[in-house]
Each structure stands twice: as C-alpha cells, then as structure tokens.
Design a protein around this motif. Structure first.
Motif, mmCIF file in Angstrom:
data_model
loop_
_atom_site.group_PDB
_atom_site.id
_atom_site.type_symbol
_atom_site.label_atom_id
_atom_site.label_comp_id
_atom_site.label_asym_id
_atom_site.label_seq_id
_atom_site.Cartn_x
_atom_site.Cartn_y
_atom_site.Cartn_z
ATOM 1 N N ARG A 120 0.807 -1.221 0.000
ATOM 2 C CA ARG A 120 0.000 0.000 0.000
ATOM 3 C C ARG A 120 0.839 1.270 0.000
ATOM 4 O O ARG A 120 0.473 2.242 -0.622
ATOM 5 C CB ARG A 120 -0.930 0.001 1.210
ATOM 6 C CG ARG A 120 -1.835 -1.196 1.226
ATOM 7 C CD ARG A 120 -2.612 -1.308 2.533
ATOM 8 N NE ARG A 120 -3.804 -0.462 2.448
ATOM 9 C CZ ARG A 120 -4.175 0.378 3.385
ATOM 10 N NH1 ARG A 120 -3.470 0.534 4.489
ATOM 11 N NH2 ARG A 120 -5.275 1.094 3.236
ATOM 12 N N ILE B 261 -1.525 3.595 -11.278
ATOM 13 C CA ILE B 261 -2.818 3.067 -10.826
ATOM 14 C C ILE B 261 -3.482 2.247 -11.929
ATOM 15 O O ILE B 261 -4.012 1.162 -11.673
ATOM 16 C CB ILE B 261 -3.747 4.212 -10.359
ATOM 17 C CG1 ILE B 261 -3.138 4.942 -9.149
ATOM 18 C CG2 ILE B 261 -5.148 3.704 -10.065
ATOM 19 C CD1 ILE B 261 -2.975 4.124 -7.890
ATOM 20 N N VAL C 3 -8.044 -0.283 -5.732
ATOM 21 C CA VAL C 3 -7.521 1.067 -5.560
ATOM 22 C C VAL C 3 -8.346 1.748 -4.473
ATOM 23 O O VAL C 3 -9.573 1.646 -4.468
ATOM 24 C CB VAL C 3 -7.611 1.872 -6.880
ATOM 25 C CG1 VAL C 3 -7.109 3.293 -6.700
ATOM 26 C CG2 VAL C 3 -6.844 1.154 -7.984
ATOM 27 N N SER C 4 -7.658 2.419 -3.551
ATOM 28 C CA SER C 4 -8.346 3.132 -2.476
ATOM 29 C C SER C 4 -8.073 4.624 -2.557
ATOM 30 O O SER C 4 -7.026 5.060 -3.043
ATOM 31 C CB SER C 4 -7.880 2.618 -1.110
ATOM 32 O OG SER C 4 -8.405 1.333 -0.867
ATOM 33 N N LYS C 5 -9.035 5.393 -2.018
ATOM 34 C CA LYS C 5 -8.868 6.836 -1.850
ATOM 35 C C LYS C 5 -8.461 7.086 -0.412
ATOM 36 O O LYS C 5 -8.857 6.364 0.501
ATOM 37 C CB LYS C 5 -10.176 7.560 -2.152
ATOM 38 C CG LYS C 5 -10.591 7.481 -3.606
ATOM 39 C CD LYS C 5 -11.892 8.223 -3.827
ATOM 40 C CE LYS C 5 -12.327 8.092 -5.273
ATOM 41 N NZ LYS C 5 -13.642 8.729 -5.491
ATOM 42 N N ALA C 6 -7.693 8.135 -0.202
ATOM 43 C CA ALA C 6 -7.199 8.481 1.128
ATOM 44 C C ALA C 6 -8.352 8.730 2.098
ATOM 45 O O ALA C 6 -9.357 9.340 1.742
ATOM 46 C CB ALA C 6 -6.313 9.718 1.055
ATOM 47 N N ILE C 7 -8.166 8.218 3.339
ATOM 48 C CA ILE C 7 -9.099 8.517 4.422
ATOM 49 C C ILE C 7 -8.350 9.133 5.610
ATOM 50 O O ILE C 7 -8.950 9.417 6.636
ATOM 51 C CB ILE C 7 -9.893 7.274 4.876
ATOM 52 C CG1 ILE C 7 -8.950 6.168 5.359
ATOM 53 C CG2 ILE C 7 -10.821 6.796 3.766
ATOM 54 C CD1 ILE C 7 -9.654 5.004 6.041
ATOM 55 N N GLU D 20 -2.016 9.259 4.073
ATOM 56 C CA GLU D 20 -2.192 8.444 2.871
ATOM 57 C C GLU D 20 -2.117 9.292 1.606
ATOM 58 O O GLU D 20 -2.563 10.441 1.592
ATOM 59 C CB GLU D 20 -3.560 7.740 2.912
ATOM 60 C CG GLU D 20 -3.710 6.756 4.030
ATOM 61 C CD GLU D 20 -5.077 6.107 4.090
ATOM 62 O OE1 GLU D 20 -5.228 5.154 4.872
ATOM 63 O OE2 GLU D 20 -6.000 6.524 3.362
ATOM 64 N N GLU E 151 -3.362 10.451 -2.127
ATOM 65 C CA GLU E 151 -4.740 10.695 -2.584
ATOM 66 C C GLU E 151 -5.411 9.403 -3.059
ATOM 67 O O GLU E 151 -6.563 9.133 -2.735
ATOM 68 C CB GLU E 151 -4.722 11.737 -3.702
ATOM 69 C CG GLU E 151 -6.094 12.168 -4.144
ATOM 70 C CD GLU E 151 -6.044 13.259 -5.204
ATOM 71 O OE1 GLU E 151 -6.917 13.240 -6.083
ATOM 72 O OE2 GLU E 151 -5.149 14.119 -5.154
ATOM 73 N N VAL E 152 -4.712 8.606 -3.858
ATOM 74 C CA VAL E 152 -5.152 7.264 -4.256
ATOM 75 C C VAL E 152 -3.937 6.348 -4.194
ATOM 76 O O VAL E 152 -2.800 6.795 -4.375
ATOM 77 C CB VAL E 152 -5.786 7.207 -5.672
ATOM 78 C CG1 VAL E 152 -7.097 7.954 -5.735
ATOM 79 C CG2 VAL E 152 -4.822 7.689 -6.721
#
Length: 170
Positions: free
Chosen positions: A39, A98, A108-112, A116, A118-119
């Motif tokens: 990640r 990506i 693919v994840s977006k930042a939380i 992190e 952004e993606v």
C-alpha cells in the motif's frame, strides 16, 4: 479486471528505491518472480509484512524465486520506506501506475487519512513463471489477510519438486 492463470501478465518496468530499475520481462528466475504489491509508506502492516519477506530473501532465492515489492508511492516515500523499514535485501519498486495496478486486478483506495496518498494500490502477491505467465495470485481489498511468506515458500518448494501446474485458468 483480474488476471487468469497461465496467461501472460502485463509487463512492469519501474524504478527501484536506491537506484536501478525492475523490468519484469528481463527477470530470469529458476522458478518464479514474486511481485508483492504494498500500500505504501503510510501502512504499518506493510512494514511488518515486507520485513518478514526481507528476512526470508535467502530462502526464496534458494527456491528459485526472485522477489520484488512494488508500490504506487512516489520516489521520496519509497526511499523513506526502504531506509526506515530497513529493507536491505528486498528490492523496492515505486511509481506503479494506478491503471497498471488495475490491469493486474488490484483494488484502488482513496485516502481517508492525512498520511495516505490521494489514491493508492491495495496489496497483492503474484507468482509469475519464467515465461511471464501468471502461476498464482492473491489480491486484497485492504491491508489485512495477506499470504504468509513461510507458507508461500513451502508451496513454491512443493510446486517445483512435484511439477504442480498452475490452476484457475478455466
């Protein structure tokens, strides 16, 4: 999209933390190239996971496996991970696009959280045979439930010894 066993995987040509490049098409493993996608620097689970692989590099090399970790992190974050996590044996590739990750079937994840990107790509482990065909894959949608490297090593040793074919191609 997900990859199927016995099908040629997309090539990867990525820069390595500390210099050089990793080009999948140029690898000449006796058994497999093992691509471990992580990640990024923000992931403490990745740190422990890659440290375990770093300690087992001799064992994987003896089993005919070339191992590399890859991330969508940029150069600065990859260098911080390599040095800060003390990954002295494990090559660390970075800037995995990506869209290429999606071709490999990765989530693919977006930042939380602020730490992190952004993606970013979620984890995956791929065993690729010398002909660049997928032998096995394990893909996660989050940082948990990754394959244990001791078990992966044991499986590779069994596969090589017994000529066990790739499965899941139907």
């Amino acid at each position: 999209m997900s990859l199927k066993s016995r099908v040629t995987v997309p090539n990867l040509d990525l820069p390595l933390a500390g210099g050089g490049r990793f080009n999948l098409a140029e690898q000449k493993p006796a058994a497999f190239t093992m691509l471990v996608v992580y990640r990024g620097l923000h992931c403490p689970i990745c740190k422990g996971y890659l440290n375990d692989l770093n300690r087992k590099m001799d064992d994987f090399e003896q089993a005919g496996v070339i191992a590399v970790a890859a991330t969508s992190d940029n150069a600065e974050r990859a260098e911080k991970a390599k040095l800060g996590w003390k990954l002295d044996r494990l090559p660390l590739a970075y800037d995995m696009p990506i869209d290429i990750g999606r071709e490999w079937g990765l989530s693919v994840s977006k930042a939380i959280a602020d730490a992190e990107p952004e993606v970013f790509l979620e984890p995956g482990l791929f065993l690729v045979d010398p002909g660049r065909k997928l032998y096995a894959a394990s893909v996660q949608t989050m940082p948990f439930a990754r394959p244990n490297f001791a078990e992966v090593l044991q499986a590779v040793q069994y596969v090589v010894k017994n000529g066990y074919p790739a499965r899941g191609e139907a």
